[in-house]
Scaffold this active site. Sequence first.
Site, PDB file in Angstrom:
ATOM      1  CB  SER A 247      86.035  82.747 -13.553  1.00  0.00           C
ATOM      2  OG  SER A 247      85.850  83.146 -12.242  1.00  0.00           O
ATOM      3  CG  ASP A 474      84.903  76.901  -8.924  1.00  0.00           C
ATOM      4  OD1 ASP A 474      85.291  77.864  -8.236  1.00  0.00           O
ATOM      5  OD2 ASP A 474      85.023  76.859 -10.155  1.00  0.00           O
ATOM      6  CG  HIS A 502      88.064  79.311 -10.212  1.00  0.00           C
ATOM      7  ND1 HIS A 502      86.693  79.259 -10.304  1.00  0.00           N
ATOM      8  CD2 HIS A 502      88.426  80.528 -10.718  1.00  0.00           C
ATOM      9  CE1 HIS A 502      86.241  80.384 -10.821  1.00  0.00           C
ATOM     10  NE2 HIS A 502      87.271  81.167 -11.094  1.00  0.00           N
TER      11      HIS A 502
END
Length: 533
Positions: A247, A474, A502
Amino acid sequence: MDTRRLLRTGGIAFAAAALLLSGCSDSGGPDRENRPDASSSAPLSDNRVTGAARALEPLPREIPAGLRPYYEQKPDWKECGVAGFQCAELRVPLDYDKPEGTEELKLAVTRKKATGPGRRLGTLHVNPGGPGGSAVDYVQNAAGVGYPAPVRARYDIVGMDPRGVAGSEPIECLTDDEMDSYVQTDVTPDDRGEVEELVGAFEEFAKGCEKREGGLLGHVSTIEAARDLDILREVLGDDKLTYVGASYGTFLGATYAGLFPHRVGRLVLDGAMDPSLGSRQLNLDQTAGFQTAFRAFLEDCVRRDDCPLGSGSTEEAAGRLDDLLKELDARPIGTGTSRKLTESLATTGVLNAMYTEYYWPRLRSALTAARDGDGAELLTMADEYYDRAADGSYGNIMYANPAVNCLDLPAPFKGPDEAEKAVADFRRASSVFGRNFAWTALNCTYWQHPPTGEPRRIEAKGAAPILVIGTTRDPATPYKWAEGLAEQLSSGTLLTYDGDGHTAYVRGSDCVDSAVNDYLLRGKVPEDGTRCS
């Protein structure tokens, strides 16, 4: 109430607490960006125009004399946490432009040494996203025990909390009671009075951060965090950086590659962010990303007998959630505590569940309870997003997150009038979440420190192959961001996970895990465009 939704990994790192992002990652990861010596340059006049982004220039290969004492330090490792982990502090300069005359910061580092068998391959640095996620906690509670055994056998697993985060000079902005009030602020204002109330909340938050952390707030950029990472690499005795970032952690890793392409080893950027995008476009893309994830949830929900949103079309189901949120806006419901479930808290609870499909059954249960007048479950899910403990105390992530975001990129809006005009665009991206995302993007407008970063393409010319991973549905780091980053990187290879949630590594796909493990252990890069499901 953050700049972007928390960019935190949806994998094993925080399985118990399901950290989100503004995106975090964030941070981002995916997420924002500062530039060191380049950070003094003026921001782009229109941070929505991605094609105008200039390339991030690498730093000189030679270590400046003023930084050599930092690169030559010897960490004092001590046993810490659960058995098998060690902790130390890393000294770094507050200001890289004045390393010899500046205050020092002490950053928290942890490691789990390679377990064997097999020849040790070096250090594997990890970052879980945010910005604001604790890499120390991630290593001790997840990666250091949950990464594939062959990887843990050959690498020391290391995590360092970035400056301003958790154990590394943590930023604080509000008291716990003040934070309780802040997260309940109505972020879908219906009239001028509610707009003024929202603006006031953002102003008070920013003033609280400045009052408590003024000197540090100008030095928590992603550029500076990447430079800290290079010091740690050298201190641990590695010629090249091997790294897994999730991320916002992909933004940190990509920034490192852009600044130090000649020191790139094996980099895995999972749930990637596109550093060439301005903050308005990032927020719009993420709005659409959460809508895509929410649609996947609805498609699953309406096929089930226990779906609280009905058994009709996904559009009808989305409308029922919208109706529930409007009811909560008018009349918050009880939770069995002194706190009520408001529209804003309920929306956060729903968004929390979009980070992993494993939370979908829990969300169905929470929505059923809320429909029947009990907001306890949705409130708990919102508390997890905000890192609020059962005793009412808040963690540091919701303070570190905007501190990094607001420094890395210019604010998307100059004031509430611009945000209000943008609501239509955001609602086109998501009829359910669009208003929320448009108004919360005002946060950085009132930040006390001007941004030091701007959108930049990261090419990292001359770097070794870099593995970029994107998940098709996502919510926090939309798939097209991974496509964008892989295209920018001169040595980028894109691995696609066709799935929900995610990030992708260590989330149940043997295909993804095998590809990443082969890359980390043998340097074997999957064919560009490889797809897993």
